[in-house]
Design an enzyme around this catalytic site. Structure first.
Site, short mmCIF file in Angstrom:
data_model
loop_
_atom_site.label_atom_id
_atom_site.label_comp_id
_atom_site.label_asym_id
_atom_site.label_seq_id
_atom_site.Cartn_x
_atom_site.Cartn_y
_atom_site.Cartn_z
N CYS A 173 0.84 -1.21 0.09
CA CYS A 173 0.10 0.04 -0.12
C CYS A 173 0.89 1.25 -0.07
O CYS A 173 0.41 2.31 -0.85
CB CYS A 173 -1.09 0.06 1.01
SG CYS A 173 -0.73 -1.21 2.42
N ARG A 198 6.84 -11.13 4.87
CA ARG A 198 6.36 -10.96 6.35
C ARG A 198 6.90 -12.14 7.23
O ARG A 198 7.07 -13.34 6.83
CB ARG A 198 4.93 -11.18 6.47
CG ARG A 198 4.30 -10.30 5.86
CD ARG A 198 2.58 -10.28 5.94
NE ARG A 198 2.22 -9.16 5.00
CZ ARG A 198 0.79 -8.96 4.92
NH1 ARG A 198 0.19 -9.85 5.61
NH2 ARG A 198 0.50 -8.16 3.88
N GLN A 223 0.54 -11.00 -3.13
CA GLN A 223 -0.63 -10.69 -2.89
C GLN A 223 -1.26 -10.25 -4.18
O GLN A 223 -0.92 -9.50 -4.89
CB GLN A 223 -0.95 -9.50 -1.96
CG GLN A 223 -0.43 -9.78 -0.49
CD GLN A 223 -0.71 -8.43 0.32
OE1 GLN A 223 -0.29 -7.48 -0.02
NE2 GLN A 223 -1.33 -8.54 1.47
N ASP A 237 -3.04 -7.51 -5.18
CA ASP A 237 -3.53 -6.42 -4.41
C ASP A 237 -3.98 -5.29 -5.21
O ASP A 237 -3.69 -5.22 -6.40
CB ASP A 237 -2.25 -5.89 -3.65
CG ASP A 237 -2.44 -5.11 -2.53
OD1 ASP A 237 -3.59 -5.00 -2.22
OD2 ASP A 237 -1.51 -4.85 -1.76
N HIS A 289 -5.43 -1.14 -4.79
CA HIS A 289 -5.89 0.10 -3.79
C HIS A 289 -6.85 1.09 -4.84
O HIS A 289 -6.32 1.38 -5.83
CB HIS A 289 -4.66 0.78 -3.20
CG HIS A 289 -4.05 -0.11 -2.23
ND1 HIS A 289 -3.10 -0.90 -2.85
CD2 HIS A 289 -4.35 -0.56 -1.13
CE1 HIS A 289 -2.62 -1.49 -1.77
NE2 HIS A 289 -3.34 -1.57 -0.63
N LYS A 329 -14.55 -3.62 7.04
CA LYS A 329 -14.21 -4.37 6.00
C LYS A 329 -15.47 -5.63 5.79
O LYS A 329 -16.11 -5.91 6.52
CB LYS A 329 -12.67 -5.31 6.15
CG LYS A 329 -13.04 -6.12 7.63
CD LYS A 329 -11.69 -6.85 7.50
CE LYS A 329 -11.69 -7.98 8.65
NZ LYS A 329 -10.67 -8.74 9.05
N HIS A 374 -8.60 -0.93 0.43
CA HIS A 374 -7.60 -2.15 -0.09
C HIS A 374 -8.52 -3.29 -0.40
O HIS A 374 -9.39 -3.55 0.34
CB HIS A 374 -6.89 -2.45 1.33
CG HIS A 374 -6.06 -1.48 1.84
ND1 HIS A 374 -4.77 -1.41 2.13
CD2 HIS A 374 -6.63 -0.44 2.79
CE1 HIS A 374 -4.23 -0.53 2.63
NE2 HIS A 374 -5.26 0.08 3.39
#
Length: 584
Positions: free
Chosen positions: A279, A308, A326, A328, A330, A410, A456
């Site tokens: 992000c 991670r 991910q 991902d 945004h 979320k 996200h």
RNA sequence: GCCGGCGUAGCACAGUGGUAGUGCAGUCGAUUCGUAAUCGACAGGUCGUCGGUUCAAUCCCGACCGCCGGCUCCA
């Protein structure tokens, strides 16, 4: 099943809870110095925790199981008894059960204290239980492991024995078959057998090496993903794997999630950090390129690999790793566009997951948790927007109160695989925090600078994990459009090679994933090997086919497809590929 | 990270205080054979890594790395 059972799930729970007591009773008979912890029923069985001077061995488990069967055969009545606080305290002091005394101590004053007796065993318990131990038709111990008292690290380590119980032996046997089925589908086992991926000691735990056969499937998944995101108005971006530590300090990740981040590295006096998320980069891109409301909404998408730190004991095949990708994106939008944008994401979730056969799902809306950031108004607006989007999309959902992220509400989606297991895949999160931290603004119609809302979202979650789930879902037999090799062309004898070669080149030219087996081996062996690799179609070519311009089709399940002209077999696959990729 | 188990050839597994085997895979040769394993020969391992005990360790001990079952964790 059992006509006297009105609420089977409750009674099964009681039965298993009683089985846990029987387990404790058996352990106390065989190992009187063992002290009991807690022993509840679980989704699939039960467990009981014990404090004992040495670990229980597999042989111990066998003995314990035999003793349990003896106790069940005794058909001891299970009798509820209410005690005063003092009576209970005396009872468990006398029995030298410190864990029970601790539980007792934690029971609120106003609550009634009950114990259950069965034969020579008494347990502190609120019940309910089956009337006598004979009700437990079939029981089996499955495993043992360590567990902390009350699940808290630092507390005494207890030994947990797991088992399961059913009203009848038949049901237990069916369950054991189910367990075996899960074992057979294990993506780690299939991943090795089918050459999908590897994790190597030399390379480090939790870091995945994608082998060619796995990588081919991944590529198809990523192709679909990119095509669909293009169509939904996303802009693909690329971002680096490391960034200055300052960036992670600014984003707040360093404060909140440092425990899950790798240690920083120093480069020419500045500290850099491996990215745990994408992000902040997307935010920087926003800052650099967006000024006006006319540019919104803007959607940046990336298959971004993040790192991670996960504790070594938690790593698990592809499902829990330290480096993963991910899917991902945004979305930056005006507050009033949240519901519309979420609605579009929900549509994209369907488009992305339905082709893989994930038709069944549970949807959860998580609301404001303790210690969250952002104004009441923001939370209110965003939560309502999420609800509106779900309602407009006609998606049934449950509310998970207080389970939102600290920076916004979320939507989580759990999908059911063919075995009925659920996997959390998609998540859509509203974020008030990061736009604030990075002071993101856009110029509104009225000429004012306004803070955008950030969303996200990940549909698959992580490509590694999603792939692992797919392997188990399909048991390694990927559908034609997704299989690493769609066709294997098998020759009977060397003289058929040129013909087979010609067909293979034509398939390649059409983007069909094809392998050939021209070895000087018997056709039976070639078929066997292709079948073990779960190649969807085998095209066998010999004298007959060569003469007639056909191939002899055989499916991986062993069923024959007959002799068909190879061009038409080819266009069948092309059609399937088009519909699978949604290119049609 | 914690508790317990485990780590022997590419894979699946035997085995022992005196430096290791089986099957499949591999290589080579023969076979050109029509729907789930053709035959033969050969080759392949510093027994996870490092240290210790011992005349001698793959085997015993310790640390580390990794895997498995759980616990814990999972933005």
């Amino acid at each position: 099943m059992n006509p006297t059972t009105r609420e089977p799930e409750i009674s099964l729970k009681a039965l298993r809870h009683s089985a846990a007591h029987v387990l404790a009773q058996a352990v106390k008979r065989l190992f009187p110095s063992a002290q009991v912890g807690i022993g509840p029923a679980t989704e699939e069985g039960f467990y009981y925790d014990f404090h004992f001077e040495r670990p229980f061995s597999p042989e111990d488990l066998q003995k314990i199981e035999a003793e349990m069967k003896a106790i069940i055969a005794e058909r001891s009545p299970i009798v509820r008894r209410a005690l005063s606080r003092k009576e209970a305290r005396d009872l468990f002091s006398e029995k030298d059960e410190p864990f029970k005394l601790e539980i007792l101590h934690g029971i609120p004053e106003e609550s009634e204290i009950t114990v259950y007796d069965q034969g020579d065993f008494t347990d502190l318990c609120r019940g309910p239980h089956v009337p006598d131990t004979g009700e437990i038709g079939a029981v089996k111990l499955l495993s043992s492991s360590g567990a902390y008292w009350k699940g808290t690290e630092g507390n005494p380590s207890l030994q947990r024995i797991y088992g399961t119980a059913f009203p009848t032996q038949k049901e237990l046997d069916d369950y054991l078959v189910h367990l075996e089925e899960i074992r057979q589908r294990d993506h780690r086992k299939l991943g090795k057998e089918l050459g999908f991926f590897k994790t190597l000691d030399e390379n480090g735990a939790g870091m995945v090496l994608w082998l060619p056969r796995g990588a081919r499937i991944r590529r198809v998944i990523e192709d679909i993903w990119k095509i669909r995101h293009d169509r939904h108005g996303y802009q693909y971006v690329y971002t680096p794997h490391i960034a200055r530590l300052d960036l992670w300090k600014k984003s707040g990740h360093w404060d909140f999630y440092r425990d899950s981040m790798f240690s920083p590295m120093e480069i020419e006096g500045a500290e850099f950090e491996l990215k745990p998320m994408n992000c902040p980069f997307h935010i920087l891109i926003f800052k650099e390129s967006i000024q006006s409301y006319r540019d919104l909404p803007v959607r940046f998408a990336e298959l971004g690999t993040v790192y991670r730190y996960e504790r070594s004991g938690t790593l698990h095949g592809l499902l829990r790793v330290r480096g993963f990708t991910q899917d991902d994106a945004h979305i930056f939008c005006r507050p009033e566009d949240i519901a519309t944008e979420i609605g579009k994401v929900l549509k994209l979730v369907d488009e992305m997951l339905l082709p893989f056969g994930f038709t069944n799902r549970s949807v959860y809306l998580s609301t404001r948790p303790e210690g969250s950031v952002g104004s009441d108004e923001n939370w209110e607006v965003a939560t309502r927007a999420l609800e509106e989007a779900l309602r407009t999309s006609g998606i049934p959902y449950e509310i998970d109160p207080g389970e939102g992220v600290f920076y916004g509400p979320k939507i989580d989606m759990k999908f059911h695989d063919v075995l009925g297991r659920t996997w959390q895949l998609s998540t859509i999160q509203v974020d008030f925090n990061l736009p604030e931290k990075f002071d993101l603004t856009y110029r509104d119609v009225s000429g004012k600078d306004v803070r955008p809302i950030m969303i996200h979202r990940a549909l698959l979650g992580s490509v590694e994990r999603f792939f692992g789930i797919l392997v188990e879902h399909f048991k390694g037999a990927f559908p034609l459009w997704l299989a690493p090799e769609q066709v294997s062309i098998l020759t009977i004898a060397d003289r058929h090679i040129p013909y087979a070669e010609k067909i293979a080149r034509a398939l390649e030219a059409s983007g069909i994933r094809v392998t050939t087996d021209f070895r000087n081996e018997k056709i039976g062996l070639k078929i066997r090997e292709a079948q073990l690799l779960k190649v969807p179609q085998m095209w066998i070519v010999g004298d007959r086919e060569m003469k007639e311009g056909t191939v002899s089709l055989r499916h991986r399940d062993g069923s024959p497809g007959g002799a068909i002209p190879w061009e038409s077999a080819k266009s069948d696959i092309e059609n399937e590929n088009r519909s699978g990729l949604a290119l049609g």
